[in-house]
Design an enzyme around this catalytic site. Sequence first.
Site, mmCIF file in Angstrom:
data_model
loop_
_atom_site.group_PDB
_atom_site.id
_atom_site.type_symbol
_atom_site.label_atom_id
_atom_site.label_comp_id
_atom_site.label_asym_id
_atom_site.label_seq_id
_atom_site.Cartn_x
_atom_site.Cartn_y
_atom_site.Cartn_z
ATOM 1 N N SER A 195 81.198 127.065 9.377
ATOM 2 C CA SER A 195 80.395 127.690 10.408
ATOM 3 C C SER A 195 81.473 128.530 10.863
ATOM 4 O O SER A 195 82.448 128.595 11.195
ATOM 5 C CB SER A 195 79.948 126.654 11.471
ATOM 6 O OG SER A 195 79.456 127.025 12.515
ATOM 7 N N CYS A 196 80.623 129.665 11.379
ATOM 8 C CA CYS A 196 81.352 131.052 12.078
ATOM 9 C C CYS A 196 80.147 131.585 12.895
ATOM 10 O O CYS A 196 79.089 131.006 13.156
ATOM 11 C CB CYS A 196 81.821 131.963 11.192
ATOM 12 S SG CYS A 196 80.460 132.755 10.315
ATOM 13 N N ASP A 197 80.402 132.788 13.699
ATOM 14 C CA ASP A 197 79.694 133.102 14.563
ATOM 15 C C ASP A 197 78.256 133.517 13.975
ATOM 16 O O ASP A 197 77.218 132.975 14.721
ATOM 17 C CB ASP A 197 80.253 134.445 15.159
ATOM 18 C CG ASP A 197 81.166 134.346 16.329
ATOM 19 O OD1 ASP A 197 80.908 133.274 17.228
ATOM 20 O OD2 ASP A 197 81.810 135.118 16.479
#
Length: 487
Positions: free
Chosen positions: A405-407
């Site tokens: 997960s990232c932005d």
Amino acid sequence: MSNLDQTSNSKGGLRVGVQRFGRFLSGMVMPNMGAFIAWGLITAMFIKTGWFPNATIEQLVGPMITYLLPLLIGYTGGTMVHGTRGGVVGAIMTIGVIVGTDIPMFLGAMIAGPFGAWVIKKFDKSIEGKIRAGFEMLVNNFSAGIIGGILAIFALLGIGPAVEAISKVLSAGVQGLMNLGLLPLVNLIIEPGKVLFLNNAINHGILTPIATDQARELGKSVLYMLESNPGPGLGILLAYCFFGRGMARSSAPGAVVIHFFGGIHEIYFPYILMRPILILAAIAGGVAGTLTFMLTGAGLVSAPSPGSIIAYFLLTPKGGYIPMLAGVIVAAVVSFLIASLLLKTGKQKEEDLEEASSRMKDMKSQGNTANATITADNHEANRAADIATSVASKAKADVKKIVFSCDAGMGSSAMGASILRKKMKTEGIDVAVTNTAISEIPQDADVVITQKTLTDRARSVAPNAEHISIDNFLKSPEYDALVERLK
């Protein structure tokens, strides 16, 4: 000395602030890129000048760009501020902006969605703990309806006309640059901005709204291609393939594939950070590519996300392939020649690509945290805290889904997921590995992997998952440790 420190801090603070604001803007658009692409494909194929003209299907084009896309942006912006309740009020306010204007209200939706959510959030805080038992649903529903209705009227009469005037001024300015042949000069700002992680803010926050209005009228827009052109990055990576040294040279071919076909432009940023003077090659390639696009009449029907050559082919209108390819190739050739010259004539050292990648991650993470500088001591302290507060490692039998997960859930997390997926496949481990935005981490995720500055946010979304913090999505010892544990 203190004056220098203050100046440095002020510059860093400004950059961090711009990065955070840019991420907020792009965060409203990027989760909805599928809808933009759907609209673009329908437009390219079924309008009168499309591949397969169809008057019935063409009826979808107008309502999608007028209502669907702005409402999605407004709702997404609202949820970012105050969850689903904020999204609903934000969408109600957005419809007021839409009805009050004659142009697609992307910019208006970016204002109305978060603002509506902020108002209802403040109201909810003001009445927290003051509602009598049994009246919660009544108050919640009617407060959202009344406040949303008032905000919709306010948007209809005030915000909509104001934003329409601003949009027309911006469009006129862009058109003026095009008429004067000065549009390529915009790349003097875009290319350095990309390396500073302002690419999404520039592309989705500024260019896409103006380009979409232009595409509605003309069937295509060159503005979609200013930031997303994969040519400049391709030229720099190819130069490293031939004239780089050490790990940078050996890793460049793989980066070419990820960048050009995968559309993940972040992959070439460390290569510029290793030799900052290479930004000149990126700028020259961007200017040359945009100039070629203008001279040949190139344009896309929708925003390509990610900026892959595959997306370019899918979103190029009928008869536009040669101009599109010309701009990409010219940009790649120009950036390759300049980057090659700089690599050959400049003094190269055995560049530590990992160090440059780490530096890039630090720059990016500054947009997500208020801490602009981190010393070596508290870096280790944070690392120890992460380990201490992590959920206990789950047993092999309990791990069925791993989520990166990232932005936005599209760039660095996609690279990390791909790398771990290959390692799992090689070892014959049957575990699903996916990537997503932090706000959309599924509740059935067993292991969540994030960049260390994002772990706390991820833990708040998925508290029951095991959380693993890493420094570098491209290469991390945690990958091998996890694979070994699940073998």
